[in-house]
Design a protein around this motif. Structure first.
Motif, short mmCIF file in Angstrom:
data_model
loop_
_atom_site.label_atom_id
_atom_site.label_comp_id
_atom_site.label_asym_id
_atom_site.label_seq_id
_atom_site.Cartn_x
_atom_site.Cartn_y
_atom_site.Cartn_z
N SER A 66 0.37 -1.54 -0.03
CA SER A 66 -0.23 0.15 -0.27
C SER A 66 1.32 1.04 -0.25
CB SER A 66 -0.93 -0.06 1.95
OG SER A 66 -0.36 -0.15 2.20
N PHE A 67 2.50 1.17 0.04
CA PHE A 67 3.31 2.44 0.21
C PHE A 67 4.34 2.14 -0.57
CE2 PHE A 67 3.77 -0.47 4.27
CZ PHE A 67 4.86 -0.33 3.70
N ASN A 68 4.77 3.11 -0.86
CA ASN A 68 6.05 2.51 -2.22
C ASN A 68 7.54 2.47 -1.21
OD1 ASN A 68 4.45 4.52 -3.87
ND2 ASN A 68 5.14 6.23 -3.19
N ILE A 69 8.54 2.23 -1.98
CA ILE A 69 9.48 0.86 -1.30
C ILE A 69 10.36 1.46 -1.86
CG2 ILE A 69 10.48 -1.56 -0.19
CD1 ILE A 69 7.88 -2.69 -1.44
N PHE A 70 11.64 1.55 -1.43
CA PHE A 70 12.75 2.26 -2.11
C PHE A 70 13.91 0.60 -2.49
CE2 PHE A 70 17.31 3.04 -1.16
CZ PHE A 70 17.67 3.78 -2.08
N ALA A 72 12.94 10.97 1.33
CA ALA A 72 14.07 10.39 0.48
C ALA A 72 14.67 11.08 -0.67
CB ALA A 72 12.78 9.23 0.16
N VAL A 73 15.72 10.75 -0.63
CA VAL A 73 16.46 11.75 -2.24
C VAL A 73 16.71 10.20 -2.91
CG1 VAL A 73 17.39 13.41 -0.54
CG2 VAL A 73 18.82 11.42 -0.36
N PRO A 74 16.99 10.38 -4.48
CA PRO A 74 17.07 9.79 -5.77
C PRO A 74 18.11 9.25 -4.41
CG PRO A 74 16.67 12.23 -6.27
CD PRO A 74 17.47 11.88 -4.60
N GLY A 75 18.22 7.81 -4.43
CA GLY A 75 19.41 6.81 -4.22
C GLY A 75 19.39 6.59 -2.67
N ALA A 76 19.19 7.12 -1.60
CA ALA A 76 19.05 6.87 -0.47
C ALA A 76 17.66 6.99 0.25
CB ALA A 76 20.45 7.78 -0.17
N LEU A 77 17.30 6.24 1.06
CA LEU A 77 16.53 7.28 2.62
C LEU A 77 17.51 7.55 4.18
CD1 LEU A 77 14.46 4.12 3.01
CD2 LEU A 77 13.78 5.92 1.23
N GLU A 78 16.70 8.90 4.23
CA GLU A 78 17.83 9.79 4.65
C GLU A 78 17.11 9.76 6.86
OE1 GLU A 78 20.75 12.34 2.42
OE2 GLU A 78 18.66 13.51 3.72
N ARG A 79 17.22 10.07 7.65
CA ARG A 79 16.90 9.78 9.25
C ARG A 79 17.60 10.63 9.71
NH1 ARG A 79 12.87 6.08 11.62
NH2 ARG A 79 12.33 7.73 12.20
N GLU A 80 17.00 11.37 9.97
CA GLU A 80 18.38 12.16 11.20
C GLU A 80 17.37 12.89 12.41
OE1 GLU A 80 19.26 16.50 9.93
OE2 GLU A 80 19.20 15.89 7.54
N PHE A 81 18.43 12.73 13.83
CA PHE A 81 17.88 12.55 15.04
C PHE A 81 18.19 13.63 16.14
CE2 PHE A 81 16.56 8.40 12.91
CZ PHE A 81 15.34 8.15 13.55
N SER A 82 18.07 14.05 17.19
CA SER A 82 19.51 14.54 17.97
C SER A 82 18.72 14.36 19.36
CB SER A 82 18.95 16.18 17.70
OG SER A 82 17.43 16.53 17.96
N ALA A 83 19.88 14.53 20.39
CA ALA A 83 19.71 14.36 21.54
C ALA A 83 20.69 15.88 22.97
CB ALA A 83 20.59 12.60 22.21
N LEU A 128 20.54 4.99 4.68
CA LEU A 128 20.58 3.93 4.18
C LEU A 128 20.43 3.58 2.63
CD1 LEU A 128 17.46 1.30 4.90
CD2 LEU A 128 18.13 1.27 2.23
N PHE A 129 20.77 2.91 2.34
CA PHE A 129 21.32 3.05 0.55
C PHE A 129 21.95 1.56 -0.14
CE2 PHE A 129 25.79 4.28 2.71
CZ PHE A 129 26.12 3.71 1.48
N PHE A 130 22.22 1.20 -1.19
CA PHE A 130 22.64 0.54 -1.43
C PHE A 130 24.35 0.17 -2.08
CE2 PHE A 130 18.38 -0.19 -2.15
CZ PHE A 130 18.01 -1.71 -1.43
#
Length: 667
Positions: A46-50, A112-123, A132-134
């Motif tokens: 039901s959703f897109n997959i990279f 999502a950017v072309p060629g990767a999934l990106e996540r940012e966190f802080s504490a 995430l990339f291949f």
């Protein structure tokens, strides 16, 4: 409708321009598609997959509102027709090594950017980025960067959870976690890689796993530390994936995608902002690469599947492949060549190319072939690359395939062919046309030509237009390869077919090209998209082209809101939503319609129709809508499969008409 589209397009254009000025070549195409989603079942699509690099496993960002670390997945496309093997991958847990307090990471962004999934966190005093990339078709990497504002030591663990599939099992294997699957030799291996550190504890409990570093990470202020989570999919137990070059993997990914996106700069359509054209083209590139699958099992070369969103499309189809290759030639020529080879790997001794091929060859369809656009695709590769060696490699194969059509699909031996089947069934013959339920085939009957060779009792105008252009392009290839006798023979055939199509398949009173009945002077007078194929091939006379153009530009027939449906809008069988090939817009046919107008000098009309195709496909130009299998010509709503490759390929070619001009290659 357009009053709503224009402000959205302006906003998209301004956002793209701002990102470009900021010097972010990939960021300007951020979130072209929405990759957020968490699978609820193994079959959830039901959703897109990279996907990237031809990998058979894919991932997504967790669904909106899920601020936990890591990614959704993997979805393993080579398990059956594809299913989720994992729910969460590379979840990150940090604890202060001194006070032993958990470090609560707060999500800052997920994109999502072309060629990767990106996540940012802080504490407090700590920034964490997960990318995430291949690295290749085997290995998915999550690159974890930790950047502390003050020197500190932290304990780090990686966790994940598998989908509870029947017969699936997790196990620890030294420093790795392995996942096996019932009835399959495929295995999924998860490891943590950190220079100078090793996994101390690998634990598995049911469908969950955890990998803990053997000692704390020492973080110095302002000196980021990088480590990787690696997930490797082996299609069978005997496969041996290549080693990973961790130092260069991310840079290689960025360089490859920069090269893909560089080609997008050539996208242009008069009357459309270039930023919008390039955004649609970039989305098409992302879609095609997302459907790329590497050679595995019985697939001997890489290729592009029609759509990962549809469980029926887990293989390579012939005429899909020709269209994919024609577009890939302009930004991923190696993949374009592989896509063509993947189908010709299974060319039969008599020259036939099957309809489709799969990981397990027992599922290949030999009941029919598909429309002959292979030479057109090879020529696109040549025009894009100048690769004479590829022409030489493919020439004999293309010749055998071309001759097969006349050996097995020309019932009355008059030099015009028919769609047919190997088993005598009309349904397989309709499949061979690619237009499965087209109205023009409603009254067709089957005629036997020989053992395993049957024809419908009508000569289809699109088939013969394709074959005529193929003969003309074989003449061009023969000229490049220094085969003057072949060149003359192919050109003579092309000229003969041109004359036959003009005289046999054109109705001067109606001003349209139609299929012709065998053994009768009758035409199958159904106004369909096949009627402009002679213009696409350059077969029509100027007078015939003028009449066809008039009908194409009739808003009651083909100049609909989203133009060039596969059946005229005033036909009583017109069914724009559920009609499949009885009225919806299929982008390959619309592309050929635009090219047909361009070829005969109707540039203004072609550009106007092309703009409609871009602007009136709901959500395509300004939103996150995927490329759909087909579209409602009256509303622009998309239907059938999402993330459809040949629609993406058609838009790419539509936005760079220099790629489509039937130029003669030079020796």
């Amino acid at each position: 409708m357009r009053s709503l589209i224009k402000p959205l397009l302006l906003a998209a254009t301004m956002a793209v321009a701002f990102a470009a000025q900021a010097g972010q070549p990939a960021a300007q195409y951020q979130d072209l598609l929405d990759f957020h989603g968490t699978p609820r079942t193994a079959a959830d699509r039901s959703f897109n997959i990279f996907f990237d690099m031809g990998a058979w496993q894919g991932y997504s960002l967790p669904r909106a509102g899920d601020a936990g670390t890591g990614f959704s997945g993997p979805f393993v496309h080579s398990l059956g027709m594809g299913q989720w093997a994992g729910v969460r991958f590379a979840a990150l847990a940090l604890r202060d090594a001194d006070g032993k307090d958990d470090i609560a990471l707060k999500e800052v962004a997920s994109h999502a950017v072309p060629g990767a999934l990106e996540r940012e966190f802080s504490a407090n005093g700590l920034d964490v980025r997960q990318t995430l990339f291949f690295a290749d078709s085997w290995h998915a990497l999550v690159r974890i960067e930790l950047d502390a504002s003050k020197t500190r030591d932290v304990e780090l663990a990686i966790s994940g959870s598998a989908m509870p599939l029947p017969g699936s099992h997790l196990a620890s294997d030294g420093a790795a976690v392995t996942q096996g699957f019932a009835g399959s030799l495929s295995t999924l291996t998860t490891q943590l890689h950190a220079d100078g550190l090793a996994a101390d504890r690998v634990s598995v409990s049911g469908y969950a796993y955890r990998i803990v570093l053997d000692k704390p990470l020492h973080l110095e202020a302002g000196k980021p530390v990088t480590l990787y989570v690696v997930q490797t999919l082996r299609h069978d137990a005997h496969a041996e994936p290549p080693a990973i070059d961790y130092a260069d993997a991310w840079d290689a990914n960025r360089a490859r995608w920069a090269a893909y996106l560089k080609s997008v700069a050539a996208s242009h359509l008069d009357g459309l902002p270039d930023a919008v054209a390039r955004r649609v083209a970039a989305k098409a590139v992302v879609t095609l690469i997302g459907n790329w699958r590497a050679a595995r099992g019985d697939l001997r070369h890489d290729g592009v599947i029609p759509s990962y969103s549809n469980p029926d499309f887990n293989g390579f189809w012939a005429w899909d492949s020709w269209k994919h290759a024609a577009a890939l030639a302009w930004f991923a020529p190696d993949l374009a060549r592989a896509q063509i080879r993947a189908m010709f790997d299974y060319q039969a001794a008599d020259g036939m190319v099957p309809d489709c091929v799969f990981l397990d060859r027992s599922g290949d369809n030999w009941r029919d072939s598909k429309p002959p656009l292979a030479t057109w695709a090879v020529m696109q590769v040549y025009r894009a690359t100048g690769d004479r060696a590829f022409l030489a490699e493919m020439y004999d194969k293309l010749v055998r395939y071309h001759r097969w059509w006349f050996a097995d699909r020309d019932h009355d031996h008059d030099g015009l062919a028919e769609f047919g089947s190997t088993d005598g069934t009309r349904i397989a013959a309709a499949w061979e046309s690619g237009m499965d339920n087209a109205v023009r085939f409603d009254g067709a009957k089957m005629l036997k030509n020989g053992e395993h060779a049957w024809s419908m009792d009508q000569e289809s105008v699109d088939l013969n237009a394709y074959l005529q252009r193929e003969a003309a392009e074989l003449a061009q290839i023969a000229g490049v390869l220094g085969k003057p006798q072949d060149q003359r023979q192919w050109q003579a055939q092309a000229d003969a077919m041109k004359a036959a199509i003009q005289s046999r398949m054109y109705d001067a009173k109606l001003g349209w090209f139609f299929d012709a009945k065998l053994g009768k002077p009758d035409l199958v007078r159904v106004y369909g998209s096949e009627g402009w194929s002679p213009l696409w091939a350059g077969v029509a006379t100027p007078a015939q082209a003028a009449a066809v153009e008039k009908t194409m530009m009739d808003p009651h027939k083909f100049a609909t809101v989203m133009p060039f449906p596969t059946l005229a809008a005033d036909d009583p069988h017109f069914s724009p939503i559920k009609g499949y090939w009885r009225g919806p817009v299929w982008m390959d046919q619309s592309l050929f319609g635009v090219e047909a107008l361009q070829r005969y000098g109707y540039t203004k009309e072609a550009d106007a129709m092309a703009r409609r195709l871009v602007l009136d496909a709901k959500g395509l130009a300004a939103g996150q809508a995927t490329f759909r299998e087909n579209y409602d010509p009256l509303t622009g709503n998309g239907y059938q499969s999402q993330n459809f490759s040949w629609s993406a390929a058609s838009y790419l070619l539509l936005l760079r008409m220099d790629a489509n001009a039937p130029e003669s290659p030079q020796p």
